[in-house]
Design a protein around this motif. Structure first.
Motif, short mmCIF file in Angstrom:
data_model
loop_
_atom_site.label_atom_id
_atom_site.label_comp_id
_atom_site.label_asym_id
_atom_site.label_seq_id
_atom_site.Cartn_x
_atom_site.Cartn_y
_atom_site.Cartn_z
N LYS A 377 0.83 -1.20 0.00
CA LYS A 377 0.00 0.00 0.00
C LYS A 377 0.87 1.25 0.00
CE LYS A 377 -4.02 -2.01 2.35
NZ LYS A 377 -4.94 -1.91 3.51
N ASP A 396 -9.12 3.68 -2.06
CA ASP A 396 -8.68 3.32 -3.41
C ASP A 396 -7.81 2.07 -3.36
OD1 ASP A 396 -9.99 5.51 -4.30
OD2 ASP A 396 -8.20 6.73 -4.65
N LYS A 397 -8.06 1.18 -4.31
CA LYS A 397 -7.28 -0.05 -4.38
C LYS A 397 -6.10 0.15 -5.31
CE LYS A 397 -11.17 -3.12 -3.38
NZ LYS A 397 -11.98 -4.29 -3.84
N THR A 399 -1.93 0.22 -5.42
CA THR A 399 -0.74 -0.25 -4.71
C THR A 399 0.52 0.11 -5.49
OG1 THR A 399 -0.91 -2.41 -5.77
CG2 THR A 399 -2.03 -2.15 -3.65
#
Length: 435
Positions: A377, A396-397, A399
């Motif tokens: 993350k 929010d996804k 990375t």
């Protein structure tokens, strides 16, 4: 005295004469009258029939000559007209035996009418024959005019295409010159800022400044490297997948960061000589042109650093595709440093990376380098997104796709690493950087 029969026009008489020869008709004989009442009645009926006027069917001579008549249609009308003329001529002969002036007059008018109708048909056919070549001539002229117009348009199109190609070539040349000027301006800015690092106290802030300059120099060297690979026919998408095939890029242009990550890992890979001091740093950084430092001492620590890093960053296959030979590599392996534009650009980048490592080793304790694993993350406390617009918010996804430039930890101070963020990370595998 009996009245003479009316005379037809001269032209009509001549036509009549020709048609009389054509038809070869004999005069029709009429038997003497019989005093039988029935015969008289029949004779009167026949006379009454001859007294009736038979008018010829006029030909439609008003039809436009633009109408296409077939030869069959013209011949059919001609035969009809000849048949009517034959009938009228027979009636004219019958009017002479016995001689009857009124019937002769009627028969004569009938013959004249048929001749006029036939003349009209002749005029119509003549006009058609005259109109045909005229129409063909008009169409031919029109086609020629259109062909001239087409040739003119094609010539104009070719001229426009030539102008477009010329202007496109000029635009590409201007873009190339702009890139060269931009690179020179940035290099001058780097050269102007580098001497300011001399004789300054070694602090985390000074190290951060050198880190920014080194990151910028890697970014600048990646440009000609990518340009040469594209010009040499390399499949850049395939090369990026070899560097890291697990990242989903927001834009195609972002793939350049994969090349920067490749250069950063190679240039910062391996331990630096711990015996180097800031005096060595000042010696190399005192030259405005880093290549002069190599000319002064080709086998210095900085010289060996440039030589060892170049042969790894630019493999032999890549160099040969760029220049068609391995002359630069051979010159390096022989202990020299080729004064070529490409190698000089590499040396400018290498000096700042070398300086960064010397400074990192000069801290007590030494500065620690770190990378962020892909899939982690985003943490703004020690990361910086190389794409300013791509900064994840809570929920929010997004990375880390890969580390572009590693970060450093100097005691309690953190120099942020530069990372590329991705929406999704696929299966993780080790990058081998083999070309």
């Amino acid at each position: 005295m009996e009245a003479a029969p009316p005379k037809a026009t001269r032209s009509s008489s001549n036509v009549l004469l020709r048609f009389s020869e054509l038809c070869k008709l004999r005069s029709v004989g009429v038997s003497p009258p019989v005093k039988n009442p029935k015969a008289n009645s029949t004779q009167e009926t026949s006379d009454d029939t001859r007294d009736q006027k038979i008018y010829p069917q006029p030909l439609d001579v008003t039809i436009s000559t633009s109408v296409e008549w077939s030869q069959e249609a013209v011949l059919m009308r001609l035969f009809e007209a000849i048949s009517s003329l034959k009938l009228a001529y027979v009636q004219l002969q019958q009017a002479h035996i016995p001689y009857e002036p009124d019937k002769i007059k009627v028969a004569n008018e009938l013959v004249v009418g048929e001749l006029e109708a036939l003349s009209g048909l002749e005029d119509l056919f003549s006009k058609k024959q005259q109109c045909k070549p005229m129409c063909q001539s008009s169409i031919g002229v029109l086609i020629q005019e259109h062909q001239k117009t087409l040739v003119g348009l094609q010539s104009e199109l070719q001229s426009k295409e030539s102008d477009i190609l010329r202007m496109r070539s000029e635009l590409e040349e201007l873009n190339r010159k702009n890139l060269v000027l931009e690179g020179k301006i940035k290099q001058k800015a780097l050269s102007r800022d580098e001497p300011l690092l001399l004789r300054r106290e070694l602090t985390a802030d000074v190290f951060s400044e050198v880190f920014k300059l080194a990151s910028m120099s890697i970014h600048e060297f990646a440009k000609p490297l990518i340009g040469l690979m594209r010009a040499s026919g390399w499949d850049l998408d395939q090369v990026v997948s070899l560097i890291d095939n697990s990242v989903v890029y927001y834009e195609r242009s972002h793939k350049k960061y994969a090349f920067e990550a490749y250069l950063s890992r190679i240039m910062l890979m391996g331990a630096q000589d711990g015996s180097l001091t800031m005096d060595d740093f000042d010696c190399v950084m005192s030259f405005r042109d880093p290549f002069d430092a190599l000319l002064k001492d080709p086998d210095s620590n900085f010289g060996r650093f440039c030589r060892s890093k170049y042969v790894v960053a630019v493999p032999s296959k890549m160099e040969e595709s760029f220049f068609g030979n391995l002359d630069q590599r051979a010159f390096l392996m022989a202990g020299g440093h080729p004064r070529t534009p490409f190698y000089q650009a590499f040396v400018r980048m290498a000096r700042l990376v070398w300086a960064l490592q010397v400074m990192a080793n000069s801290f007590i304790p030494r500065a620690e380098i770190f990378y962020v694993k892909r899939g982690n993350k985003y943490k703004k406390d020690y990361m910086e997104s190389v794409v300013a617009e791509v900064v994840p918010k809570e929920g929010d996804k997004i990375t880390v796709g890969f580390t572009v430039t590693p970060g450093f930890k100097i005691g309690a101070t953190i120099v942020h690493c530069r990372v590329y963020l991705s929406k999704m990370v696929a299966s993780i595998r080790n990058s081998e950087y083999k070309f």
